[in-house]
Motif scaffolding. Structure first.
Motif, PDB file in Angstrom:
ATOM      1  N   ALA A  44       0.809  -1.227   0.000  1.00 47.66           N
ATOM      2  CA  ALA A  44       0.000   0.000   0.000  1.00 47.66           C
ATOM      3  C   ALA A  44       0.839   1.273   0.000  1.00 47.66           C
ATOM      4  O   ALA A  44       0.311   2.358  -0.237  1.00 47.66           O
ATOM      5  CB  ALA A  44      -0.925  -0.001   1.207  1.00 47.66           C
ATOM      6  N   THR A  45       2.134   1.176   0.263  1.00 46.90           N
ATOM      7  CA  THR A  45       2.978   2.367   0.320  1.00 46.90           C
ATOM      8  C   THR A  45       3.123   2.965  -1.078  1.00 46.90           C
ATOM      9  O   THR A  45       3.437   2.263  -2.034  1.00 46.90           O
ATOM     10  CB  THR A  45       4.370   2.033   0.890  1.00 46.90           C
ATOM     11  N   ASP A  46       2.872   4.268  -1.190  1.00 50.35           N
ATOM     12  CA  ASP A  46       3.044   4.953  -2.474  1.00 50.35           C
ATOM     13  C   ASP A  46       4.094   6.050  -2.334  1.00 50.35           C
ATOM     14  O   ASP A  46       4.676   6.240  -1.269  1.00 50.35           O
ATOM     15  CB  ASP A  46       1.715   5.505  -2.985  1.00 50.35           C
ATOM     16  N   ASN A  47       4.350   6.757  -3.429  1.00 50.24           N
ATOM     17  CA  ASN A  47       5.391   7.793  -3.428  1.00 50.24           C
ATOM     18  C   ASN A  47       5.163   8.830  -2.334  1.00 50.24           C
ATOM     19  O   ASN A  47       6.101   9.224  -1.635  1.00 50.24           O
ATOM     20  CB  ASN A  47       5.457   8.490  -4.792  1.00 50.24           C
ATOM     21  N   ALA A  48       3.916   9.268  -2.182  1.00 52.41           N
ATOM     22  CA  ALA A  48       3.610  10.319  -1.204  1.00 52.41           C
ATOM     23  C   ALA A  48       3.825   9.842   0.231  1.00 52.41           C
ATOM     24  O   ALA A  48       4.449  10.546   1.035  1.00 52.41           O
ATOM     25  CB  ALA A  48       2.173  10.801  -1.391  1.00 52.41           C
ATOM     26  N   SER A  49       3.334   8.648   0.551  1.00 53.13           N
ATOM     27  CA  SER A  49       3.484   8.172   1.931  1.00 53.13           C
ATOM     28  C   SER A  49       4.938   7.842   2.247  1.00 53.13           C
ATOM     29  O   SER A  49       5.389   8.024   3.377  1.00 53.13           O
ATOM     30  CB  SER A  49       2.572   6.975   2.216  1.00 53.13           C
ATOM     31  N   LEU A  50       5.703   7.386   1.243  1.00 49.53           N
ATOM     32  CA  LEU A  50       7.127   7.130   1.446  1.00 49.53           C
ATOM     33  C   LEU A  50       7.853   8.446   1.745  1.00 49.53           C
ATOM     34  O   LEU A  50       8.622   8.553   2.693  1.00 49.53           O
ATOM     35  CB  LEU A  50       7.732   6.452   0.217  1.00 49.53           C
ATOM     36  N   GLY A  51       7.585   9.470   0.949  1.00 43.01           N
ATOM     37  CA  GLY A  51       8.193  10.779   1.174  1.00 43.01           C
ATOM     38  C   GLY A  51       7.824  11.367   2.521  1.00 43.01           C
ATOM     39  O   GLY A  51       8.667  11.934   3.220  1.00 43.01           O
ATOM     40  N   ASP A  52       6.554  11.207   2.915  1.00 43.20           N
ATOM     41  CA  ASP A  52       6.102  11.719   4.213  1.00 43.20           C
ATOM     42  C   ASP A  52       6.838  11.049   5.369  1.00 43.20           C
ATOM     43  O   ASP A  52       7.205  11.700   6.344  1.00 43.20           O
ATOM     44  CB  ASP A  52       4.598  11.510   4.382  1.00 43.20           C
ATOM     45  N   ALA A  53       7.031   9.735   5.272  1.00 44.02           N
ATOM     46  CA  ALA A  53       7.699   8.993   6.347  1.00 44.02           C
ATOM     47  C   ALA A  53       9.135   9.477   6.550  1.00 44.02           C
ATOM     48  O   ALA A  53       9.639   9.513   7.672  1.00 44.02           O
ATOM     49  CB  ALA A  53       7.688   7.500   6.040  1.00 44.02           C
ATOM     50  N   PHE A  54       9.794   9.876   5.462  1.00 41.21           N
ATOM     51  CA  PHE A  54      11.191  10.289   5.548  1.00 41.21           C
ATOM     52  C   PHE A  54      11.368  11.792   5.754  1.00 41.21           C
ATOM     53  O   PHE A  54      12.447  12.240   6.143  1.00 41.21           O
ATOM     54  CB  PHE A  54      11.944   9.846   4.283  1.00 41.21           C
ATOM     55  N   SER A  55      10.330  12.583   5.533  1.00 43.47           N
ATOM     56  CA  SER A  55      10.460  14.042   5.604  1.00 43.47           C
ATOM     57  C   SER A  55      10.821  14.562   6.992  1.00 43.47           C
ATOM     58  O   SER A  55      11.348  15.660   7.117  1.00 43.47           O
ATOM     59  CB  SER A  55       9.188  14.714   5.097  1.00 43.47           C
ATOM     60  N   GLN A  56      10.564  13.779   8.039  1.00 42.89           N
ATOM     61  CA  GLN A  56      10.915  14.218   9.384  1.00 42.89           C
ATOM     62  C   GLN A  56      12.427  14.301   9.588  1.00 42.89           C
ATOM     63  O   GLN A  56      12.888  14.890  10.557  1.00 42.89           O
ATOM     64  CB  GLN A  56      10.289  13.281  10.416  1.00 42.89           C
ATOM     65  N   TYR A  57      13.204  13.723   8.674  1.00 40.05           N
ATOM     66  CA  TYR A  57      14.660  13.718   8.811  1.00 40.05           C
ATOM     67  C   TYR A  57      15.350  14.764   7.938  1.00 40.05           C
ATOM     68  O   TYR A  57      16.569  14.899   7.993  1.00 40.05           O
ATOM     69  CB  TYR A  57      15.219  12.327   8.497  1.00 40.05           C
ATOM     70  N   GLY A  58      14.586  15.486   7.132  1.00 43.39           N
ATOM     71  CA  GLY A  58      15.195  16.533   6.322  1.00 43.39           C
ATOM     72  C   GLY A  58      14.428  16.781   5.032  1.00 43.39           C
ATOM     73  O   GLY A  58      13.286  16.348   4.872  1.00 43.39           O
ATOM     74  N   ASN A  59      15.086  17.473   4.109  1.00 42.79           N
ATOM     75  CA  ASN A  59      14.483  17.865   2.844  1.00 42.79           C
ATOM     76  C   ASN A  59      14.521  16.718   1.837  1.00 42.79           C
ATOM     77  O   ASN A  59      15.554  16.426   1.253  1.00 42.79           O
ATOM     78  CB  ASN A  59      15.215  19.092   2.285  1.00 42.79           C
TER      79      ASN A  59
END
Length: 85
Positions: free
Chosen positions: A13-28
């Motif tokens: 179920a993971t898509d581009n948006a949810s993957l990016g959201d999960a990692f965004s807490q660590y930077g740009n």
């Protein structure tokens, strides 16, 4: 200089948006892509996340490797360039 991470073990179920959201807490996050099967369009279970700096990428590896994203424990590491193609 940007740094790309390999992320394996993703939930279907993971898509581009949810993957990016999960990692965004660590930077740009400059790019987040879940690879899909050409014929079925279904996730292949892995993807790549690109950060604008190596420091942010290293923080994401430390923070998310062997942690759960969308209910699945993922493997996160610095991506290596494929050679010989």
């Amino acid at each position: 200089m940007s740094t790309k991470l390999f992320v394996g073990g993703l939930a279907w179920a993971t898509d581009n948006a949810s993957l990016g959201d999960a990692f965004s807490q660590y930077g740009n996050v400059t790019d987040a892509i879940v690879l899909k099967d050409r014929e079925t369009g279904r996730s292949r279970g892995f993807g790549f996340v690109t950060f604008s700096s190596a420091e942010e990428a290293n923080a994401a590896v430390d923070g998310l490797n062997d942690q759960e994203i969308d209910g699945r424990r993922v493997r996160v590491q610095i991506a290596t360039e494929r050679r010989g193609f």
